[in-house]
Scaffold this active site. Structure first.
Site, short mmCIF file in Angstrom:
data_model
loop_
_atom_site.label_atom_id
_atom_site.label_comp_id
_atom_site.label_asym_id
_atom_site.label_seq_id
_atom_site.Cartn_x
_atom_site.Cartn_y
_atom_site.Cartn_z
N GLN A 107 0.85 -1.18 0.00
CA GLN A 107 0.00 0.00 0.00
C GLN A 107 0.88 1.23 0.00
O GLN A 107 1.90 1.28 0.69
CB GLN A 107 -0.91 0.03 1.23
CG GLN A 107 -1.80 1.27 1.30
CD GLN A 107 -2.81 1.20 2.44
OE1 GLN A 107 -3.15 0.12 2.90
NE2 GLN A 107 -3.28 2.34 2.88
N GLY A 112 0.60 5.66 -0.20
CA GLY A 112 -0.24 6.83 -0.29
C GLY A 112 -1.66 6.42 0.03
O GLY A 112 -1.98 5.95 1.10
N GLY A 161 -3.36 4.37 -2.31
CA GLY A 161 -3.64 3.32 -3.28
C GLY A 161 -3.14 1.98 -2.80
O GLY A 161 -2.27 1.90 -1.94
N LEU A 162 -3.70 0.93 -3.38
CA LEU A 162 -3.25 -0.43 -3.10
C LEU A 162 -2.54 -0.98 -4.33
O LEU A 162 -2.87 -0.63 -5.47
CB LEU A 162 -4.43 -1.33 -2.73
CG LEU A 162 -5.04 -1.10 -1.35
CD1 LEU A 162 -6.29 -1.94 -1.18
CD2 LEU A 162 -4.03 -1.44 -0.26
N LEU A 163 -1.58 -1.87 -4.10
CA LEU A 163 -0.79 -2.47 -5.16
C LEU A 163 -1.07 -3.96 -5.20
O LEU A 163 -1.00 -4.64 -4.18
CB LEU A 163 0.69 -2.22 -4.88
CG LEU A 163 1.66 -2.42 -6.03
CD1 LEU A 163 1.43 -1.37 -7.10
CD2 LEU A 163 3.08 -2.34 -5.52
N ASP A 205 14.16 13.44 -8.56
CA ASP A 205 14.23 12.75 -7.27
C ASP A 205 15.03 11.45 -7.37
O ASP A 205 14.63 10.42 -6.83
CB ASP A 205 12.82 12.47 -6.74
CG ASP A 205 12.80 12.26 -5.22
OD1 ASP A 205 13.75 12.69 -4.54
OD2 ASP A 205 11.82 11.66 -4.72
#
Length: 430
Positions: free
Chosen positions: A45, A47, A49-51, A177
């Site tokens: 997981q 932020g 959202g789920l992965l 980044d």
């Protein structure tokens, strides 16, 4: 009464975003090209959202060796939508494939975009994106190796990243980044490394017209503070020279364990001024990093070359590659495409004293707009085999952090992948 109302207003940013609900394995999603994807088990997981593991072979169950992952967020949330802009413009498989052939590369470490769309369930709408699956990140490797990489490996990583950055820059974007935690090893080939997390990716040259240098106090210190560019410290939008400056700081840290300003990362002005002093005399800067001597000449030349770039200049990538390749030669090594993380004995620098735990004097890790110096990131919890573990991650300064890179959690049969929050982003250009 007024103070209470004021306090309530401070939390309005993150409260408006919704957490994604978990879908059962077997859920089928249809992307904008009408291609179907089947979800497997959730593996992380990030932020809001789920992965999930995922497969395009929908008749069969998604197994543990699935080649894709899908990130799902409520459609009202903005983070995934923002990162999608980069992937849809610059990371299509055919674009990457054409570039690899034209440059005669063996691979390019840019994640491929496989599809995206909207999915409805239970009266709610979700946004999703299909991505390559990756393994562990280089920050974990760096810490496992006593916070040092061997010289050969650092130069090889530098060469791979020059390939990646040249491609991104040629497609009108900068990354802004670059760091070890945003570099992931391939799920299938541990000798391939990929740059992920395009939450800060900035379209510096829309339609081929570069943005002009402009300082904005509201953007000061965006990015990961120990590595971010001097331009970013001044509130200037990311540029190609900034990506290369950041890469230089990363390579130097990988070689000598720490950068001279890492003792006061909670003070972004101090960090900025330290970088400015170091840029004014790069050789002295390198001596402060490698206090026992043995400062690598190629890194001095690399940083000197980056120093000559103006804000809108196109870097001489071939010259920068030549500098790193000469470093390999002087070290008696060759770029054999094998990434060896084992550190040989023999000091190249003084071992750095341990840094204070990043949990103290910590800024929030919430995805909100806030003052420039969110000092250090708090200890984050990671799931390993379903058990939450606490670990201290790298320090960053950010405005908003909508994104995390895609990586897999550790299991007995697969490498780690986790989703990492991105730092505050400059204003994007659609």
């Amino acid at each position: 009464m007024p103070p209470k109302a004021k306090a309530a207003g401070k939390a309005k940013g993150p409260a408006k975003r919704k957490l994604a609900e978990e879908f059962p394995p077997g859920e089928v999603l249809t992307d904008t090209a009408k291609k179907t994807w089947k979800l497997g088990t959730p593996i992380g997981q990030g932020g809001f959202g789920l992965l999930y593991l995922a497969s395009d072979n929908t008749p069969k169950a998604v197994g543990p060796d699935a080649p894709y992952v899908i990130k799902v967020e409520p459609s009202d949330n903005g983070p995934l939508f923002s990162e999608l802009k980069f992937y849809m413009r610059a990371a299509k498989p055919e674009l990457i494939g054409t570039w690899i052939k034209s440059r005669k590369l063996k691979y390019l470490g840019v994640p491929k975009y496989w599809g995206s769309g909207l999915h409805e369930k239970g009266g709610k709408r979700y946004r999703f994106m299909v991505m390559d699956r990756f393994g562990t990140d280089l920050q974990k490797k760096f810490e496992e190796g006593g916070k040092r990489f061997p010289r050969k490996l650092v130069l090889q990583l530098g060469l791979r990243l020059l390939d990646i950055l040249e491609y991104i820059h040629d497609h009108e974007y900068v990354h802004a980044d670059v760091k070890a935690s945003n570099l992931l090893l391939s799920h299938k080939n541990p000798n391939q490394v990929y740059l992920v997390d395009y939450g800060l990716a900035y379209r510096y040259s829309p339609e081929g017209v570069p943005k002009e240098y402009k300082e904005d106090p509201k953007k000061c210190h965006d990015g990961t503070i120990e590595f971010t560019s001097i331009d970013a410290h001044h509130g200037v939008s990311p540029s190609r020279r900034g990506d290369l400056e950041i890469l230089g700081y990363c390579m130097i840290q990988w070689l000598c364990s720490r950068l001279p300003w890492e003792d006061k990362l909670q003070d972004p002005v101090y960090v900025r001024d330290s970088k400015i002093r170091c840029r004014s005399n790069i050789r002295d800067f390198m001596k402060s990093c490698f206090t026992t001597g043995h400062e690598p000449e190629e890194m001095i030349k690399f940083m000197e070359e980056v120093k000559t770039l103006e804000y809108t200049d196109k870097p001489d990538y071939a010259k920068l590659r030549s500098i790193l390749q000469q470093g390999l030669k002087s070290a008696g090594a060759t770029d054999d495409d094998r990434l060896d993380f084992s550190v040989s004995a023999g000091p190249s620098s003084v071992k750095a004293p341990k840094r204070k735990k990043a949990a103290e004097k910590e800024g929030s890790n919430d995805e909100t707009d806030s003052a420039p110096a969110k000092k250090r990131r708090p200890a984050q919890k990671k799931e390993v085999n379903g058990v939450k573990k606490t670990s201290v991650r790298k320090t960053s300064v950010k405005k908003s952090s909508p994104k995390k890179p895609i990586r897999e959690m550790e299991t007995p049969t697969s490498p780690k992948a986790e989703v990492k929050k991105s730092r505050g982003r400059p204003k994007k250009t659609a």
